[in-house]
Design an enzyme around this catalytic site. Structure first.
Site, mmCIF file in Angstrom:
data_model
loop_
_atom_site.group_PDB
_atom_site.id
_atom_site.type_symbol
_atom_site.label_atom_id
_atom_site.label_comp_id
_atom_site.label_asym_id
_atom_site.label_seq_id
_atom_site.Cartn_x
_atom_site.Cartn_y
_atom_site.Cartn_z
ATOM 1 N N GLU A 29 -50.811 -17.388 19.763
ATOM 2 C CA GLU A 29 -51.591 -17.919 20.884
ATOM 3 C C GLU A 29 -52.213 -16.796 21.737
ATOM 4 O O GLU A 29 -53.284 -16.982 22.319
ATOM 5 C CB GLU A 29 -50.693 -18.776 21.792
ATOM 6 C CG GLU A 29 -50.161 -20.041 21.145
ATOM 7 C CD GLU A 29 -49.080 -20.713 21.984
ATOM 8 O OE1 GLU A 29 -48.932 -21.939 21.872
ATOM 9 O OE2 GLU A 29 -48.357 -20.024 22.732
ATOM 10 N N THR A 105 -50.440 -23.525 24.105
ATOM 11 C CA THR A 105 -50.901 -24.801 23.576
ATOM 12 C C THR A 105 -49.983 -25.922 24.041
ATOM 13 O O THR A 105 -48.885 -25.671 24.549
ATOM 14 C CB THR A 105 -50.959 -24.769 22.042
ATOM 15 O OG1 THR A 105 -49.653 -24.460 21.543
ATOM 16 C CG2 THR A 105 -51.960 -23.737 21.555
ATOM 17 N N ASP A 190 -45.573 -29.515 26.999
ATOM 18 C CA ASP A 190 -45.339 -28.202 26.391
ATOM 19 C C ASP A 190 -43.852 -27.891 26.330
ATOM 20 O O ASP A 190 -43.015 -28.797 26.518
ATOM 21 C CB ASP A 190 -46.131 -27.114 27.142
ATOM 22 C CG ASP A 190 -45.393 -26.606 28.373
ATOM 23 O OD1 ASP A 190 -44.509 -27.331 28.902
ATOM 24 O OD2 ASP A 190 -45.668 -25.477 28.810
ATOM 25 N N GLU A 192 -42.521 -24.791 27.864
ATOM 26 C CA GLU A 192 -42.220 -23.622 28.702
ATOM 27 C C GLU A 192 -42.537 -23.768 30.193
ATOM 28 O O GLU A 192 -41.806 -23.234 31.040
ATOM 29 C CB GLU A 192 -42.995 -22.375 28.200
ATOM 30 C CG GLU A 192 -42.476 -21.754 26.944
ATOM 31 C CD GLU A 192 -43.028 -22.405 25.673
ATOM 32 O OE1 GLU A 192 -44.077 -23.067 25.775
ATOM 33 O OE2 GLU A 192 -42.407 -22.275 24.617
ATOM 34 N N ASP A 215 -52.429 -31.154 19.572
ATOM 35 C CA ASP A 215 -51.997 -32.419 18.952
ATOM 36 C C ASP A 215 -51.927 -33.481 20.040
ATOM 37 O O ASP A 215 -51.836 -33.149 21.223
ATOM 38 C CB ASP A 215 -50.624 -32.242 18.285
ATOM 39 C CG ASP A 215 -49.612 -31.632 19.234
ATOM 40 O OD1 ASP A 215 -49.548 -30.394 19.313
ATOM 41 O OD2 ASP A 215 -48.914 -32.380 19.934
HETATM 42 N N1 ADE Z 1 -47.217 -27.306 22.012
HETATM 43 C C1 ADE Z 1 -48.210 -27.764 21.266
HETATM 44 N N2 ADE Z 1 -48.042 -29.071 20.982
HETATM 45 C C2 ADE Z 1 -46.890 -29.451 21.583
HETATM 46 C C3 ADE Z 1 -46.166 -30.656 21.682
HETATM 47 N N3 ADE Z 1 -46.592 -31.776 21.085
HETATM 48 N N4 ADE Z 1 -45.020 -30.668 22.374
HETATM 49 C C4 ADE Z 1 -44.582 -29.549 22.970
HETATM 50 N N5 ADE Z 1 -45.213 -28.384 22.920
HETATM 51 C C5 ADE Z 1 -46.370 -28.329 22.239
#
Ligand code: ADE
Length: 260
Positions: A29, A105, A190, A192, A215
């Site tokens: 990333e 992401t 996410d 983090e 996604d």
């Molecule tokens: N990073 C990218 N896609 C994610 C998801 N669906 N859940 C958690 N972190 C992600």
């Protein structure tokens, strides 16, 4: 160690940002931005930890791009809240940044206008969606609700949407977590941001969070399939926005300039 008063001085909103830290969980990333900015090769952030830092000057700003690093046992990036929290503390102590930008992401939500590549700034609450502790008081500790700082000038300049970011330890989502996302209007899921936000708040370091969608949580395709297919293209979109942000900071802006 900086005294409390010195720490407050370095983080004054009216001082030009000449030391910033960019924190990514995955090497894939953050590497495109490190290359575009011409940052140095990576070095160890702290003895014994896999976290790595790439450093360089962009205009008048010293930029530290930090990764959680590669787990020596499992040979993959150390994604997840616990590693994010440790790296945040270590980078704060070692690098003394005036601001941290957590970039990476996320899963997005069609129901709230998200699409692959949509890039958000945290703008509602930071939340944790899978930290269930049904004991008085501890339930709220688990959810860890923490208002995100708004950077309205960045939102306007980069033309980015904002919303709540919810963090957890899993790539997929349970039904209960999906209900939580709906109730809270979460735009980015996410692994983090909420942990980084808590440590940054404890240490009085301003935090900006930028997350780009790989996604869609409310789509039937498994998150891992979409994530792997879209990681590179989404990272390029994220990198374009991050480069714009960092070069702007390098021109000599203050934290207050980013907000107003
Ligand atoms: N990073 C990218 N896609 C994610 C998801 N669906 N859940 C958690 N972190 C992600």
């Amino acid at each position: 160690m900086l005294m409390y008063s010195e720490r407050m001085k370095t983080t004054s909103p009216h001082v030009k940002l000449d030391r910033i830290a960019l924190l990514y969980a995955m090497k894939a990333e953050g590497t495109p931005l490190a290359e575009r900015l011409g940052l140095d090769a990576e070095t160890e952030l702290h003895r014994g930890l896999p976290a790595r830092v790439r450093q360089g000057r962009v205009g008048r700003t010293e930029v530290f791009l930090v990764f959680n690093g590669c787990d020596p046992v499992h040979d993959v990036d150390r994604i997840g809240l616990e590693h994010a929290a440790v790296t945040t503390w270590v980078l704060a102590e070692a690098l003394k940044p005036q601001i941290i930008v957590n970039a990476g992401t996320c899963g997005g939500f069609q129901a709230r206008g998200g699409a692959i590549g949509t890039t958000y700034l945290a703008g509602g609450d930071y939340l944790i969606h899978d930290h269930r502790i049904p004991l008085p008081g501890f339930d709220a500790l688990g959810i860890s609700r923490l208002p995100a700082t708004r950077f309205r000038a960045v939102e306007a300049r980069l033309n980015l949407p904002i919303g709540p970011v919810s963090s957890g330890s899993s790539l997929d989502a349970t039904e209960a977590e999906r209900s939580f996302f709906e109730k809270e209007g979460v735009v980015a899921k996410d692994m983090e941001a909420a942990a980084i936000a808590r440590v940054a708040a404890d240490l009085h370091i301003p935090l900006m969070t930028m997350k780009a969608v790989t996604d869609l949580v409310d789509h039937p395709e498994p998150a891992e399939d979409a994530f792997l297919r879209n990681l590179q293209s989404t990272t390029m979109k994220l990198t374009d926005h991050m480069e714009q942000l960092v070069r702007w900071i390098g021109e000599g802006v203050t934290e207050a300039d980013l907000k107003n």
